[in-house]
Design an enzyme around this catalytic site. Structure first.
Site, PDB file in Angstrom:
ATOM      1  N   HIS A  60      -7.413 -41.911 -19.251  1.00 11.90           N
ATOM      2  CA  HIS A  60      -6.838 -40.698 -19.855  1.00 11.90           C
ATOM      3  C   HIS A  60      -5.348 -40.898 -20.118  1.00 11.90           C
ATOM      4  O   HIS A  60      -4.513 -40.658 -19.249  1.00 11.90           O
ATOM      5  CB  HIS A  60      -7.063 -39.512 -18.903  1.00 11.90           C
ATOM      6  CG  HIS A  60      -6.740 -38.182 -19.501  1.00 11.90           C
ATOM      7  ND1 HIS A  60      -7.399 -37.033 -19.108  1.00 11.90           N
ATOM      8  CD2 HIS A  60      -5.848 -37.794 -20.442  1.00 11.90           C
ATOM      9  CE1 HIS A  60      -6.923 -36.001 -19.791  1.00 11.90           C
ATOM     10  NE2 HIS A  60      -5.976 -36.443 -20.598  1.00 11.90           N
ATOM     11  N   HIS A  62      -2.120 -40.494 -23.287  1.00 13.88           N
ATOM     12  CA  HIS A  62      -1.677 -39.941 -24.573  1.00 13.88           C
ATOM     13  C   HIS A  62      -0.565 -40.848 -25.093  1.00 13.88           C
ATOM     14  O   HIS A  62       0.584 -40.688 -24.699  1.00 13.88           O
ATOM     15  CB  HIS A  62      -1.137 -38.520 -24.388  1.00 13.88           C
ATOM     16  CG  HIS A  62      -2.145 -37.542 -23.857  1.00 13.88           C
ATOM     17  ND1 HIS A  62      -2.956 -36.808 -24.685  1.00 13.88           N
ATOM     18  CD2 HIS A  62      -2.481 -37.186 -22.596  1.00 13.88           C
ATOM     19  CE1 HIS A  62      -3.746 -36.021 -23.950  1.00 13.88           C
ATOM     20  NE2 HIS A  62      -3.481 -36.232 -22.682  1.00 13.88           N
ATOM     21  N   PHE A  63      -0.918 -41.810 -25.941  1.00 11.62           N
ATOM     22  CA  PHE A  63       0.091 -42.772 -26.399  1.00 11.62           C
ATOM     23  C   PHE A  63       0.849 -42.319 -27.657  1.00 11.62           C
ATOM     24  O   PHE A  63       1.723 -43.032 -28.146  1.00 11.62           O
ATOM     25  CB  PHE A  63      -0.510 -44.161 -26.567  1.00 11.62           C
ATOM     26  CG  PHE A  63      -0.577 -44.969 -25.273  1.00 11.62           C
ATOM     27  CD1 PHE A  63      -0.090 -44.446 -24.078  1.00 11.62           C
ATOM     28  CD2 PHE A  63      -1.090 -46.248 -25.256  1.00 11.62           C
ATOM     29  CE1 PHE A  63      -0.125 -45.182 -22.890  1.00 11.62           C
ATOM     30  CE2 PHE A  63      -1.126 -47.003 -24.078  1.00 11.62           C
ATOM     31  CZ  PHE A  63      -0.656 -46.469 -22.900  1.00 11.62           C
ATOM     32  N   ARG A  64       0.523 -41.158 -28.213  1.00  5.51           N
ATOM     33  CA  ARG A  64       1.372 -40.481 -29.214  1.00  5.51           C
ATOM     34  C   ARG A  64       1.498 -41.155 -30.569  1.00  5.51           C
ATOM     35  O   ARG A  64       2.295 -40.685 -31.400  1.00  5.51           O
ATOM     36  CB  ARG A  64       2.804 -40.272 -28.656  1.00  5.51           C
ATOM     37  CG  ARG A  64       2.910 -39.606 -27.301  1.00  5.51           C
ATOM     38  CD  ARG A  64       2.333 -38.233 -27.283  1.00  5.51           C
ATOM     39  NE  ARG A  64       2.672 -37.536 -26.028  1.00  5.51           N
ATOM     40  CZ  ARG A  64       1.957 -36.529 -25.543  1.00  5.51           C
ATOM     41  NH1 ARG A  64       0.865 -36.107 -26.185  1.00  5.51           N
ATOM     42  NH2 ARG A  64       2.317 -35.945 -24.438  1.00  5.51           N
ATOM     43  N   ASN A  94      -5.347 -35.999 -29.231  1.00  7.73           N
ATOM     44  CA  ASN A  94      -4.407 -34.952 -29.660  1.00  7.73           C
ATOM     45  C   ASN A  94      -3.111 -35.535 -30.217  1.00  7.73           C
ATOM     46  O   ASN A  94      -2.018 -35.094 -29.878  1.00  7.73           O
ATOM     47  CB  ASN A  94      -4.115 -33.975 -28.510  1.00  7.73           C
ATOM     48  CG  ASN A  94      -3.477 -34.647 -27.314  1.00  7.73           C
ATOM     49  OD1 ASN A  94      -3.622 -35.849 -27.130  1.00  7.73           O
ATOM     50  ND2 ASN A  94      -2.779 -33.889 -26.502  1.00  7.73           N
ATOM     51  N   HIS A 230      -8.924 -34.240 -15.353  1.00  2.00           N
ATOM     52  CA  HIS A 230      -7.857 -33.685 -14.499  1.00  2.00           C
ATOM     53  C   HIS A 230      -8.188 -32.407 -13.729  1.00  2.00           C
ATOM     54  O   HIS A 230      -7.614 -31.358 -13.999  1.00  2.00           O
ATOM     55  CB  HIS A 230      -6.571 -33.501 -15.319  1.00  2.00           C
ATOM     56  CG  HIS A 230      -6.716 -32.860 -16.675  1.00  2.00           C
ATOM     57  ND1 HIS A 230      -7.400 -31.685 -16.887  1.00  2.00           N
ATOM     58  CD2 HIS A 230      -6.257 -33.249 -17.889  1.00  2.00           C
ATOM     59  CE1 HIS A 230      -7.349 -31.377 -18.164  1.00  2.00           C
ATOM     60  NE2 HIS A 230      -6.671 -32.318 -18.798  1.00  2.00           N
ATOM     61  N   ASP A 303      -3.576 -39.068 -17.095  1.00  2.00           N
ATOM     62  CA  ASP A 303      -3.205 -38.054 -18.090  1.00  2.00           C
ATOM     63  C   ASP A 303      -1.747 -38.295 -18.523  1.00  2.00           C
ATOM     64  O   ASP A 303      -0.979 -37.352 -18.710  1.00  2.00           O
ATOM     65  CB  ASP A 303      -3.394 -36.628 -17.558  1.00  2.00           C
ATOM     66  CG  ASP A 303      -3.325 -35.580 -18.658  1.00  2.00           C
ATOM     67  OD1 ASP A 303      -3.295 -35.959 -19.851  1.00  2.00           O
ATOM     68  OD2 ASP A 303      -3.279 -34.381 -18.338  1.00  2.00           O
ATOM     69  N   HIS A 307       6.723 -36.962 -22.731  1.00  4.51           N
ATOM     70  CA  HIS A 307       7.600 -36.104 -23.537  1.00  4.51           C
ATOM     71  C   HIS A 307       9.025 -36.451 -23.123  1.00  4.51           C
ATOM     72  O   HIS A 307       9.258 -36.796 -21.953  1.00  4.51           O
ATOM     73  CB  HIS A 307       7.378 -34.619 -23.231  1.00  4.51           C
ATOM     74  CG  HIS A 307       6.004 -34.108 -23.535  1.00  4.51           C
ATOM     75  ND1 HIS A 307       5.556 -33.871 -24.821  1.00  4.51           N
ATOM     76  CD2 HIS A 307       4.976 -33.774 -22.723  1.00  4.51           C
ATOM     77  CE1 HIS A 307       4.309 -33.405 -24.779  1.00  4.51           C
ATOM     78  NE2 HIS A 307       3.929 -33.346 -23.520  1.00  4.51           N
TER      79      HIS A 307
HETATM   80  O1  DOR Z   1      -0.012 -31.100 -19.865  1.00  2.00           O
HETATM   81  C1  DOR Z   1      -0.702 -31.663 -20.697  1.00  2.00           C
HETATM   82  N1  DOR Z   1      -0.153 -32.472 -21.630  1.00  2.00           N
HETATM   83  N2  DOR Z   1      -2.018 -31.449 -20.702  1.00  2.00           N
HETATM   84  C2  DOR Z   1      -2.789 -31.865 -21.715  1.00  2.00           C
HETATM   85  O2  DOR Z   1      -3.956 -31.587 -21.715  1.00  2.00           O
HETATM   86  C3  DOR Z   1      -2.212 -32.603 -22.858  1.00  2.00           C
HETATM   87  C4  DOR Z   1      -0.968 -33.272 -22.452  1.00  2.00           C
HETATM   88  C5  DOR Z   1      -0.175 -33.778 -23.642  1.00  2.00           C
HETATM   89  O3  DOR Z   1      -0.774 -34.381 -24.531  1.00  2.00           O
HETATM   90  O4  DOR Z   1       1.032 -33.587 -23.668  1.00  2.00           O
HETATM   91 ZN    ZN Z   2      -4.602 -35.160 -21.319  1.00  2.00          ZN
END
Ligand code: DOR
Ligand code: ZN
Length: 440
Positions: A60, A62-64, A94, A230, A303, A307
Site C-alpha cells: 500500500h 502512494h507514489f504520486r 488515487n 489500514h 500507506d 505530502h
Molecule cells: O490519509 C490518507 N492519505 N489516507 C488515504 O486513504 C489516502 C492517502 C493519500 O493518498 O494521501
Molecule cells: Zn492509502
C-alpha cells in the site's frame, strides 16, 4: 544478463524460526541454492554479521506519479523503498489522473517501468461508472474501492456498485473502509469549525466499522476476495476475524502509524498528524498490537502517503491527509522486534510472506529456491536515529524523526541486483511489474 550469478556468503537467516548461517547462491535473478556453503565460482557479496530476510513487500503506497511529482515520483519513492528494505510496492490508484481507465493504467505502467528501482504492481480504482473497465483490466494487483473520500476524491457511495463488483470480480478487492455518509453526518453535527483533534471524531471507529460491514456483506454473499486496508481499531479486526471464521475470504493490514503513533501525535503536531483513517487514542493502539501478535492482522503495509510539510502544517480543513513511511518499514518493524513486541519471524511474515500470499504475487515473499532473489541484508545491531534531513522521499519529512531504531538494511537486492548498499544506489536496472496468480 539472465545467467549472471552472485554468492551471498556468511549471512544468517531464519531456518525453522532460528537464525542459522547460510550462503545464498543467486542465478538469473532467482535464488538457485541455499546451503551452509555454496562453492560456486560466483562473485561474492560478503554478508558476514548481517541477517538475510526476504525483501519487504509494501502492499500500500502512494507514489504520486502521475500528477503530484512534487511530493513523490517513481524514482524518489522507489529509492526510499530500497532504503527501507522494500523490494516490491503495490501502488494505489488515487493519482492525478486517477488509475480508473485502461488509458490511465497503461500510462502509469509506462511511468513505473521507466523509473522504478523496485518491482511494482498497480491497483485499479473503482468509480460509480467504470465497473466494466475495472473488470477488464489485466495484470493488476486488485481493485481499490474508497467507501469514504480521502486524498484524490475517488469514492463509491452505492452498495449496488460494490455488489456488482463482488458479483463479477475474481481478484482482490481492497477497501478504504470509512463510511462517507457517516463522515458527513459527524462533520455536520460537530457544531464548530473542525480542529485537528476533531478528525478522529468525524472519522470515528463506528464509521470505519460500518464500512467494513458494508464490504464484508457482498464479499460473503458472492464468495469474493476482500482485503481491508489500514485498520485503525480492534473493532475492525474483530469484524474481519469473525467473517473469516464464517468462511469469508478476507484479510486486513495495519500501518506502522496505527501501531506506533496515537492521538497524542495530533496533540503535539496538530494537522500534521491528519491521516485517513485517523490516529486513535492509545488503548486502540495497544489492542491492535495484541491482534497483530495473535496473527489476526495479516500484514503490515505503510500507506506511504507523502505530502510536503507546507501542505500538512495548515489549518485542519486545508491540511493534506496522510503520513509517509516506506523508507522506514523494516527499521520500524526491526525496532519492534528489538523491543520484543514481535519475533523476527513475525517481521518476515507481516512484511513479506503475508503480502505475497494475500495478493498472490508470484515468486516473492520467501527466501527459497526458485523465488526471486529479493533479499535485504540487515544489521540488527545498527542503531540510528531517524534523521529528517536525510529522508529520501521527496516529501522530506518523517513522523518518526528523532526515533532511535535498532536494525537497519545495509544491502537491498532486487532480483539479485544490489540496488542499494553502503556505497549508495545502483540505478542501472529498473524494477519490473510483478505477476499475480489469478486462481486463489
Ligand atoms: O490519509 C490518507 N492519505 N489516507 C488515504 O486513504 C489516502 C492517502 C493519500 O493518498 O494521501
Ligand atoms: Zn492509502
Amino acid at each position: 544478463m539472465t545467467e549472471s550469478t552472485l554468492a551471498i556468503r556468511g549471512a544468517r537467516m531464519l531456518v525453522n524460526g532460528e537464525l542459522r548461517r547460510r550462503d545464498i547462491l543467486v542465478a538469473g535473478g532467482r535464488i538457485a541454492k541455499i546451503d551452509r556453503a555454496v562453492d560456486a565460482e560466483a562473485p561474492t557479496l560478503d554478508a558476514s554479521g548481517l541477517v538475510a530476510l526476504p525483501g519487504a513487500i509494501d502492499a500500500h503506497v502512494h507514489f504520486r506519479e502521475p500528477g503530484a511529482t512534487h511530493k513523490e515520483d517513481w524514482a524518489s519513492g522507489s529509492r526510499a523503498a530500497l532504503a527501507g528494505g522494500v523490494t516490491t510496492v503495490l501502488d494505489m490508484p488515487n493519482t492525478t489522473p486517477p488509475t480508473t481507465s485502461a488509458a490511465a493504467l497503461a500510462d502509469k505502467r509506462r511511468l513505473a517501468s521507466a523509473s522504478s528501482l523496485v518491482d511494482w504492481g498497480l491497483f485499479f480504482g473503482l468509480t460509480e461508472r467504470n465497473l466494466a473497465e475495472a473488470l477488464a483490466a489485466q495484470g493488476i494487483a486488485g481493485i481499490k474501492v474508497y467507501l469514504g473520500s480521502s486524498t484524490g476524491g475517488l469514492l463509491v457511495l452505492s452498495d449496488a456498485t460494490l455488489d456488482g463488483l463482488f458479483a463479477a470480480y475474481g481478484g482482490t478487492v481492497v477497501v478504504h473502509a470509512e463510511d462517507e455518509r457517516l463522515i458527513l453526518q459527524k462533520l455536520a453535527g460537530l457544531g464548530h469549525a473542525p480542529l485537528p483533534l476533531d478528525h478522529g471524531r468525524i472519522r470515528d471507529v463506528p464509521g470505519a466499522l460500518e464500512a467494513v460491514r458494508r464490504a464484508l456483506e457482498p464479499a460473503a454473499r458472492h464468495g469474493g476476495r476482500l482485503h481491508v486496508a489500514h485498520v485503525s481499531s480492534p473493532d475492525e479486526v474483530e469484524a474481519v476475524v469473525r467473517a473469516r471464521a464464517e468462511g469469508v475470504r478476507v484479510t486486513c493490514e495495519v500501518t506502522p502509524h496505527h501501531l506506533l503513533l496515537d492521538e497524542s501525535f495530533v496533540v503535539a503536531y496538530g494537522a500534521r498528524g491528519k491521516v485517513n483513517p485517523p490516529l486513535r487514542p492509545l488503548p486502540a493502539r495497544d489492542a491492535l498490537w495484541e491482534l497483530v501478535r495473535a496473527g489476526a492482522v495479516d500484514l503490515v503495509a505503510t500507506d506511504h502517503a507523502p505530502h510536503l510539510l507546507s501542505e500538512k502544517d495548515l489549518a485542519y480543513p486545508q491540511a493534506a491527509a496522510g503520513l509517509p513511511s516506506v523508507e522506514l518499514l523494516l527499521p520500524l518493524l526491526l525496532e519492534s522486534a528489538a523491543e520484543r513486541r514481535l519475533s523476527l519471524s513475525d517481521v518476515v511474515r507481516l512484511s513479506s510472506e503475508a503480502p505475497a500470499r494475500a495478493f498472490g504475487i508470484e515468486r516473492k515473499g520467501r527466501l527459497e529456491p526458485e523465488h526471486d532473489a529479493d533479499i535485504v541484508l540487515v544489521d540488527l545491531l545498527a542503531v540510528r536515529s531517524v534523521n529528517a534531513a536525510a529522508i529520501r522521499s521527496r516529501c522530506g519529512w518523517s513522523p518518526y524523526a528523532g526515533r532511535r531504531l535498532r536494525g537497519w538494511p545495509v544491502y537491498t537486492l532486487v532480483r539479485g541486483h544490489v540496488a542499494f548498499g553502503p556505497s549508495g544506489y545502483d540505478a542501472s536496472r529498473r524494477g519490473r511489474e510483478v505477476t499475480f496468480r489469478s486462481a486463489r
